[in-house]
Design an enzyme around this catalytic site. Structure first.
Site, PDB file in Angstrom:
ATOM      1  N   CYS A  39       0.790  -1.236   0.294  1.00  0.00           N
ATOM      2  CA  CYS A  39      -0.085  -0.226   0.102  1.00  0.00           C
ATOM      3  C   CYS A  39       1.389   1.200   0.114  1.00  0.00           C
ATOM      4  CB  CYS A  39      -0.822   0.270   1.416  1.00  0.00           C
ATOM      5  SG  CYS A  39      -1.656   1.919   1.240  1.00  0.00           S
ATOM      6  N   ASN A  75      -2.668  13.471  -7.574  1.00  0.00           N
ATOM      7  CA  ASN A  75      -3.524  11.917  -7.168  1.00  0.00           C
ATOM      8  C   ASN A  75      -2.388  11.717  -8.729  1.00  0.00           C
ATOM      9  OD1 ASN A  75      -4.155   9.586  -9.330  1.00  0.00           O
ATOM     10  ND2 ASN A  75      -6.008  10.278  -7.954  1.00  0.00           N
ATOM     11  N   HIS A 163      -6.631   1.769   1.849  1.00  0.00           N
ATOM     12  CA  HIS A 163      -6.082   2.557   2.832  1.00  0.00           C
ATOM     13  C   HIS A 163      -7.242   4.282   2.589  1.00  0.00           C
ATOM     14  CE1 HIS A 163      -2.785   3.859   4.874  1.00  0.00           C
ATOM     15  NE2 HIS A 163      -3.462   4.824   5.604  1.00  0.00           N
ATOM     16  N   HIS A 165      -8.592   7.507   1.786  1.00  0.00           N
ATOM     17  CA  HIS A 165      -8.480   8.685   1.368  1.00  0.00           C
ATOM     18  C   HIS A 165      -9.721   8.881   1.077  1.00  0.00           C
ATOM     19  CE1 HIS A 165      -8.130   5.768  -2.157  1.00  0.00           C
ATOM     20  NE2 HIS A 165      -8.299   6.676  -2.690  1.00  0.00           N
ATOM     21  N   GLN A 167     -10.997  12.496  -2.048  1.00  0.00           N
ATOM     22  CA  GLN A 167     -10.043  13.184  -2.859  1.00  0.00           C
ATOM     23  C   GLN A 167     -10.763  14.450  -3.305  1.00  0.00           C
ATOM     24  OE1 GLN A 167      -9.425  10.620  -6.219  1.00  0.00           O
ATOM     25  NE2 GLN A 167     -10.556   9.189  -5.547  1.00  0.00           N
ATOM     26  N   CYS A 195     -32.740  30.850   2.573  1.00  0.00           N
ATOM     27  CA  CYS A 195     -32.683  29.896   2.036  1.00  0.00           C
ATOM     28  C   CYS A 195     -33.298  28.315   2.158  1.00  0.00           C
ATOM     29  CB  CYS A 195     -30.744  30.202   3.186  1.00  0.00           C
ATOM     30  SG  CYS A 195     -30.127  28.053   2.514  1.00  0.00           S
TER      31      CYS A 195
HETATM   32 ZN   LIG Z   1      -2.382   1.460   3.914  1.00  0.00          ZN
HETATM   33 ZN   LIG Z   2     -29.268  28.737   5.338  1.00  0.00          ZN
END
Ligand SMILES: [Zn+2]
Ligand SMILES: [Zn+2]
Ligand SMILES: [Zn+2]
Length: 339
Positions: A39, A75, A163, A165, A167, A195
């Protein structure tokens, strides 16, 4: 009877297909067997990734070596490239531009097996602090209009490395799905002067039936027009268009909410595969006057979508979704899961 429900933000219709008879407990998943190969994201393998962009190191260890809590690297196989100009051009009636953008990997922990629900609020808050750092930094690159942070957990959800993660991809155009949401929120604001997400929070807290968990800063619930079984949204109670506007105490409250939700999902569905996306405000300083009311009309949030059903022909062909579970039932089921 199946029910048609409309998403109040972008107006997308969803079919809640109750007669398909899926109860929340029908979705218990098979455990994913972990790969045991090499890894590149594990501690000690820092030289197997491109040099880090930023890292959280509580002990002041040198960059690109061990001793980190969270680490951000480009990446290795980016979907978009950071270097270069936009190169906008026309080809007959068609428009094109260079594939400029940022594609980064946020390695959430040195521990290969530490999933989100195993974090403490302190350790998870460091991941969110790093998100904030990256969003603020990329806001300064005037080539970019939007930065999306997302996570693919499990192979069905699109992860190629197990693993933990997340992105980040910054794009030179506002992505369609994000744009729809921004415009939907703007339309609602023009019409009601409020809103739409603040209204959703008020409504959910009043109806209570779709709430999963809340604390002083955040509320999590299954949205009224959920596209997928166990779709979950997390919204800050304080109105704000930008994730990066959070102070540290708010990041701690978000971490608490996120961990509770993830623990409930992990317990209810046996650690399901899922995607999550962070919808924060777009970069706006470079285009003053375009999103004029965005500080009032947009409200950042997180959407979590467990991978329990397949998106198929009808969905691809129409943009409609068929959800075989009832959001109120799912929310009750998750509320009752002890964590
Ligand atoms: Zn790992
Ligand atoms: Zn709001
Ligand atoms: Zn969203």
């Amino acid at each position: 009877m199946p029910e048609l429900r409309k998403d109040p933000v972008i107006g997308r219709w969803v079919i809640i297909a109750m007669e398909r008879g899926k109860r929340p407990m029908d979705f218990h998943s098979e455990p994913v067997t972990d790969d045991t190969g090499f890894c590149p994201f594990c501690e000690g393998h820092e030289d197997k990734t491109p040099p880090e962009i930023v890292a959280y190191r509580s002990n002041h260890h040198a960059a690109n070596g061990p001793g980190w809590d969270v680490r951000v690297v480009p990446n290795k196989f980016p979907a978009l490239r950071i270097e270069g100009e936009m190169g906008k051009a026309g080809v007959g009636m068609y428009d094109k531009m260079n594939g400029i953008g940022a594609h980064e990997v946020i390695i959430e922990t040195p521990d290969h097996l530490k999933k989100f629900h195993m974090h403490t609020p302190e350790s998870l808050s460091r991941v969110f602090e790093i998100y904030k750092n990256r969003l603020l930094d990329l806001n300064h690159d005037e080539r970019f209009k939007y930065t999306l942070i997302f996570k693919n957990e499990g192979r069905l959800a699109g992860a190629s490395l197990s693993h933990p993660h997340s992105q980040l991809i910054a794009t030179p155009v506002t992505p369609k799905r994000v744009r729809e949401e921004l415009l939907g929120a703007k339309d609602y604001y023009n019409y009601k002067d409020r809103c739409v997400f603040c209204d959703i929070i008020r409504e959910e807290m009043q109806q209570e039936s779709r709430i999963i968990y809340e604390n002083n800063g955040f509320v999590s619930f299954c949205p009224f027009a959920s596209r997928f079984p166990f779709e979950i949204w997390i919204l800050p109670k304080r109105h704000s268009p930008d994730f990066h506007s959070m102070a540290h105490d708010e990041i701690m409250l978000l971490s608490d909410t996120f961990i509770v939700v993830m623990k409930k999902l992990a317990a209810a569905l046996n650690e399901p595969q899922y995607n999550f996306v962070l919808h924060t405000g777009p970069v706006r300083w470079a285009r003053m006057g375009y999103w004029v009311t965005i500080d009032q009309d947009f409200h950042w949030h997180i959407e979590i979508m467990p991978k329990l059903t397949q998106v198929a022909g009808f969905e691809w062909g129409t943009g409609f979704y068929i959800n075989p579970t009832v959001p109120e039932e799912t929310a009750r089921f998750l509320r009752e899961v002890e964590v």
